[in-house]
Design an enzyme around this catalytic site. Structure first.
Site, PDB file in Angstrom:
ATOM      1  N   CYS A   6      29.149  11.775 -22.746  1.00  0.00           N
ATOM      2  CA  CYS A   6      30.193  12.242 -21.827  1.00  0.00           C
ATOM      3  C   CYS A   6      30.205  13.753 -21.657  1.00  0.00           C
ATOM      4  O   CYS A   6      30.913  14.271 -20.804  1.00  0.00           O
ATOM      5  CB  CYS A   6      31.563  11.788 -22.325  1.00  0.00           C
ATOM      6  SG  CYS A   6      31.959  12.471 -23.938  1.00  0.00           S
ATOM      7  N   ASP A  32      31.435  15.895 -23.742  1.00  0.00           N
ATOM      8  CA  ASP A  32      32.584  16.526 -24.378  1.00  0.00           C
ATOM      9  C   ASP A  32      32.172  17.290 -25.635  1.00  0.00           C
ATOM     10  O   ASP A  32      31.153  16.977 -26.259  1.00  0.00           O
ATOM     11  CB  ASP A  32      33.647  15.474 -24.710  1.00  0.00           C
ATOM     12  CG  ASP A  32      34.289  14.921 -23.451  1.00  0.00           C
ATOM     13  OD1 ASP A  32      34.069  15.522 -22.385  1.00  0.00           O
ATOM     14  OD2 ASP A  32      34.998  13.911 -23.534  1.00  0.00           O
ATOM     15  N   CYS A  59      38.206  14.160 -24.209  1.00  0.00           N
ATOM     16  CA  CYS A  59      39.180  13.233 -23.632  1.00  0.00           C
ATOM     17  C   CYS A  59      40.364  13.012 -24.580  1.00  0.00           C
ATOM     18  O   CYS A  59      40.372  13.501 -25.705  1.00  0.00           O
ATOM     19  CB  CYS A  59      38.487  11.906 -23.367  1.00  0.00           C
ATOM     20  SG  CYS A  59      38.113  11.028 -24.876  1.00  0.00           S
ATOM     21  N   CYS A  63      34.295   8.498 -29.149  1.00  0.00           N
ATOM     22  CA  CYS A  63      35.088   9.733 -29.148  1.00  0.00           C
ATOM     23  C   CYS A  63      35.481  10.117 -30.576  1.00  0.00           C
ATOM     24  O   CYS A  63      35.543  11.298 -30.913  1.00  0.00           O
ATOM     25  CB  CYS A  63      36.336   9.558 -28.295  1.00  0.00           C
ATOM     26  SG  CYS A  63      35.993   8.791 -26.694  1.00  0.00           S
TER      27      CYS A  63
HETATM   28 FE1  FES Z   1      33.984  12.079 -24.296  1.00  0.00          FE
HETATM   29 FE2  FES Z   1      35.930  10.658 -25.282  1.00  0.00          FE
HETATM   30  S1  FES Z   1      34.957  10.371 -23.374  1.00  0.00           S
HETATM   31  S2  FES Z   1      34.869  12.247 -26.222  1.00  0.00           S
END
Ligand code: FES
Length: 129
Positions: A35, A37, A60, A104
């Protein structure tokens, strides 16, 4: 049933231990390839005990809740215990995460491990993290 537990919502809305520790003893940063992140974890360690921990994230809601819970779980604990913290334990403490959000919680576990690795390396302690 709601997608997210009350605990997830609570830690998402009121995350604990957000911020930066200046002169941290260990800093760990990880990114999730899926993702994109990012999670950064700061540790203050004294005599083998984690005396303070803070995190910053570009992630997220589940990543925020997982990190918040993970910091609460390792604060005041020995380094050895923090090393054993798994994303599964964090998710359980949050009363579960949806299956597609489990990755996550891995960010939190890995950021803590990287911060501990940084701490070991700064202090010349051999490790196999
Ligand atoms: Fe990327 Fe949750 S969608 S850490």
């Amino acid at each position: 049933m709601a997608l997210y537990s009350e605990k997830v919502m609570d830690h998402f809305r009121n995350p604990r231990n957000v911020g930066v520790i200046e002169n941290a003893d260990g800093v760990g940063e990880v990114g999730n390839a899926k993702c994109g992140d990012i999670m950064k974890m700061y540790l203050k360690i004294d005599g083998g005990t984690i005396t303070d921990v803070k995190f910053e994230t570009f992630g997220c809601g589940s990543a925020i809740a997982s990190s918040s819970m993970a910091t609460e779980m390792i604060k005041g604990k020995p380094v050895s215990e923090a090393l054993g913290l798994t994303n599964k334990a964090v998710a359980e403490a949050l009363d579960g995460l949806p299956a597609h959000k489990m990755h996550c919680s891995v960010l939190a576990e890995e950021a803590i491990k990287n911060a501990l690795k940084d701490y070991y390396e700064k202090n010349g302690i051999k490790n196999d993290i």
